[in-house]
Design an enzyme around this catalytic site. Structure first.
Site, PDB file in Angstrom:
ATOM      1  N   GLU A 220     -11.329   0.806  -2.949  1.00 28.26           N
ATOM      2  CA  GLU A 220     -11.520   0.553  -1.518  1.00 28.26           C
ATOM      3  C   GLU A 220     -12.137   1.757  -0.821  1.00 28.26           C
ATOM      4  O   GLU A 220     -11.681   2.885  -0.994  1.00 28.26           O
ATOM      5  CB  GLU A 220     -10.152   0.213  -0.899  1.00 28.26           C
TER       6      GLU A 220
ATOM      7  N   SER B 108       0.864  -1.176   0.000  1.00 32.23           N
ATOM      8  CA  SER B 108       0.000   0.000   0.000  1.00 32.23           C
ATOM      9  C   SER B 108       0.906   1.232   0.000  1.00 32.23           C
ATOM     10  O   SER B 108       1.764   1.362   0.870  1.00 32.23           O
ATOM     11  CB  SER B 108      -0.867  -0.043   1.259  1.00 32.23           C
TER      12      SER B 108
ATOM     13  N   GLY C 209      -3.688  -4.064   6.443  1.00 38.24           N
ATOM     14  CA  GLY C 209      -2.657  -3.783   7.447  1.00 38.24           C
ATOM     15  C   GLY C 209      -2.979  -2.495   8.168  1.00 38.24           C
ATOM     16  O   GLY C 209      -3.830  -1.718   7.727  1.00 38.24           O
TER      17      GLY C 209
ATOM     18  N   ASP D 230     -13.615  -1.391   3.774  1.00 40.55           N
ATOM     19  CA  ASP D 230     -12.594  -1.439   4.831  1.00 40.55           C
ATOM     20  C   ASP D 230     -13.206  -0.838   6.105  1.00 40.55           C
ATOM     21  O   ASP D 230     -13.738  -1.567   6.953  1.00 40.55           O
ATOM     22  CB  ASP D 230     -11.338  -0.672   4.342  1.00 40.55           C
TER      23      ASP D 230
ATOM     24  N   LYS E  40      -9.267  -6.752   8.740  1.00 42.22           N
ATOM     25  CA  LYS E  40      -8.100  -6.525   9.601  1.00 42.22           C
ATOM     26  C   LYS E  40      -8.494  -7.015  10.983  1.00 42.22           C
ATOM     27  O   LYS E  40      -9.557  -6.611  11.480  1.00 42.22           O
ATOM     28  CB  LYS E  40      -7.772  -5.030   9.689  1.00 42.22           C
TER      29      LYS E  40
ATOM     30  N   ASP F 126      -7.491   3.254  -2.935  1.00 43.31           N
ATOM     31  CA  ASP F 126      -8.159   3.338  -1.632  1.00 43.31           C
ATOM     32  C   ASP F 126      -8.447   4.808  -1.318  1.00 43.31           C
ATOM     33  O   ASP F 126      -7.534   5.633  -1.295  1.00 43.31           O
ATOM     34  CB  ASP F 126      -7.239   2.730  -0.555  1.00 43.31           C
TER      35      ASP F 126
ATOM     36  N   LYS G 181      -3.356   5.451  -2.797  1.00 40.91           N
ATOM     37  CA  LYS G 181      -4.384   6.240  -2.128  1.00 40.91           C
ATOM     38  C   LYS G 181      -4.871   7.327  -3.069  1.00 40.91           C
ATOM     39  O   LYS G 181      -4.080   7.907  -3.822  1.00 40.91           O
ATOM     40  CB  LYS G 181      -3.788   6.886  -0.875  1.00 40.91           C
TER      41      LYS G 181
ATOM     42  N   LYS H 223      -1.411  -0.928  -4.234  1.00 42.48           N
ATOM     43  CA  LYS H 223      -2.574  -0.128  -3.815  1.00 42.48           C
ATOM     44  C   LYS H 223      -2.099   1.312  -3.646  1.00 42.48           C
ATOM     45  O   LYS H 223      -1.090   1.561  -2.986  1.00 42.48           O
ATOM     46  CB  LYS H 223      -3.103  -0.690  -2.496  1.00 42.48           C
TER      47      LYS H 223
HETATM   48  O1  LIG Z   1      -0.179  -1.718   6.902  1.00 42.10           O
HETATM   49  C1  LIG Z   1      -0.075  -1.552   5.674  1.00 42.10           C
HETATM   50  O2  LIG Z   1       0.941  -1.903   5.069  1.00 42.10           O
HETATM   51  C2  LIG Z   1      -1.196  -0.930   4.887  1.00 42.10           C
HETATM   52  C3  LIG Z   1      -1.526   0.351   5.414  1.00 42.10           C
HETATM   53  C4  LIG Z   1      -2.781   0.979   4.870  1.00 42.10           C
HETATM   54  O3  LIG Z   1      -2.987   1.027   3.684  1.00 42.10           O
HETATM   55  C5  LIG Z   1      -3.659   1.552   5.812  1.00 42.10           C
HETATM   56  C6  LIG Z   1      -3.433   1.460   7.143  1.00 42.10           C
HETATM   57  C7  LIG Z   1      -4.214   2.154   8.073  1.00 42.10           C
HETATM   58  C8  LIG Z   1      -5.164   3.019   7.660  1.00 42.10           C
HETATM   59  C9  LIG Z   1      -5.235   3.395   6.288  1.00 42.10           C
HETATM   60  O4  LIG Z   1      -4.433   4.502   6.102  1.00 42.10           O
HETATM   61  C10 LIG Z   1      -4.804   2.302   5.320  1.00 42.10           C
HETATM   62  C11 LIG Z   1      -5.991   1.500   4.867  1.00 42.10           C
HETATM   63  O5  LIG Z   1      -7.026   2.119   4.719  1.00 42.10           O
HETATM   64  O6  LIG Z   1      -5.947   0.295   4.598  1.00 42.10           O
HETATM   65 MG   LIG Z   2      -8.296   1.093   3.442  1.00 39.76          MG
END
Ligand SMILES: O=C(O)CCC(=O)C1=CC=C[C@@H](O)[C@@H]1C(=O)O
Ligand SMILES: [Mg+2]
Length: 367
Positions: free
Chosen positions: A214, A136, A291, A239, A263, A189, A164, A162
């Protein structure tokens, strides 16, 4: 198994680079580590993965500490437990506070697996020993910096990217990425940055054969996700809207998504993930593991989960060295050629480095 002691630690670790989403930026990560000890001295670890501010869910590092200290630890201490799946039931009288619950529940699973001398992934019922991993990538100051990050991730073997998006930084950005990487498995996302008023923009994203979009809309808004999904061919992945098995039931009934990002922290622990996984498998909804920019301890729990048969899509379980200069576990979560391999050691399968655990602990409480 009898829980005789719980240790709560507030940690502070700094990530290699800031991680930026539509709602903010994190570089210093303040989080919790929970240690749960049974009567034989087995120690299980769990991670309180909430952020310092309530912008992803309503929980924060401070609320998790309070809920664990004042409510969850007293429920578990000196209690006999047959199986970790009971913990979810013991915690039922406490509403929500999923991340606090997950930190403790994960620690109980780890202690239980160590007691059995088995790796956690096998105790959870996992079958796959080698898991494809995605990465991500947060919003970057410039598109060329984003390309550099994507290039580095592809070079490291990550099998899915992924990125943002947020209003004003969406269609053009995805178009540019697609032109440069026409066949790369790609998803976007939005972290709830849009509303149905943005339908035109969201419709345009359909042109870029994204694997999924997402969480485009509000966290509490499964109904409007269903309205949006009717208008899009790209599957919507939920999510922030998913906190429980019941939320997934609602999403499936309303046809609010084609994919679930699960998660353990957001749904209250490993047992709830397992139930959601089974439900998704039954309904043909794709499920993958997200994550929380967690340390190796939380990551190890997520990695164990991805060995369940339904986690066929690459998750956000990038390796420890992607975010951290040093991690709390030995070895680190290592991604080789885009895959992470399950470990045979008991429990989470990685050894917690106690020296580093102490080094990054800023507050500690023994219960
Ligand atoms: O932990 C990772 O490697 C992925 C992190 C990640 O994309 C995210 C972690 C926590 C909050 C968000 O910003 C985002 C998500 O939305 O999945
Ligand atoms: Mg997300």
């Amino acid at each position: 198994m009898r829980i005789e002691k719980i240790v709560l630690r507030e940690m502070n670790m700094t990530m290699k680079a800031p991680f930026t989403t539509s709602f903010g930026s994190v570089q210093e990560k303040r989080f919790l580590i929970v240690e749960v000890y049974d009567e034989l001295g087995n120690c299980g670890y769990g991670e309180g993965e909430a952020f310092e501010a309530p912008w992803y869910t309503e929980e924060t590092t401070a609320t998790c500490w309070h809920i664990i200290e004042s409510f969850l630890a007293p429920i578990l201490l000196n209690r006999d437990i047959e199986h970790p799946r009971e913990v979810t039931q013991f915690f039922k009288p406490i509403r929500r506070n999923m991340m606090a619950k997950s930190a403790v529940e994960c620690a109980v699973w780890d202690a239980y697996a160590k007691r059995l001398g088995e790796p956690l992934w096998k105790v959870l019922g996992g079958t796959r020993e080698k898991i494809a991993v995605g990465v991500s990538i947060g919003l970057q100051p410039t598109t060329s910096q984003l390309y550099d990050k994507i290039d580095a991730a592809l070079e490291d073997g990550y099998g899915r990217i992924k990125v943002k998006i947020k209003p004003g930084n969406d269609v053009q950005l995805i178009r540019a990425i697609r032109e440069r990487y026409p066949d790369m498995p790609l998803m976007a996302d939005a972290n709830s940055a849009y509303t149905l008023d943005d339908m035109d923009t969201l419709r345009q994203l359909d042109a870029f054969h994204l694997m999924m979009i997402e969480q485009p809309l509000g966290a509490d808004d499964i109904l409007n996700h269903a309205k949006l999904q009717k208008e899009l061919t790209t599957p919507i992945c939920l999510d922030e809207s998913i906190h429980s098995y019941e939320d997934v039931v609602t999403a499936i009934e309303l046809r609010g998504c084609g994919v679930i990002n699960v998660k353990q922290a957001r749904v209250g622990g490993l047992e709830e993930v397992r139930r959601i996984h089974d439900l998704c498998l039954h309904h043909g909804i794709k499920v993958w593991c997200g994550g929380m920019l967690e340390s190796g301890i939380g990551r190890a729990h997520a990695v164990a989960l991805t060995s369940l048969e339904g986690f066929t899509m690459p998750g956000d379980t990038a390796g420890s060295d992607h975010y951290w200069y040093e991690d709390l576990i030995d070895p680190i979560v290592d991604v080789e050629g885009g895959y992470v391999h399950m470990k045979d050691a008991p429990g989470i399968g990685y050894k917690v480095n106690r020296e580093r655990l102490d080094k990054y602990t800023e507050r500690k409480l023994e219960l």
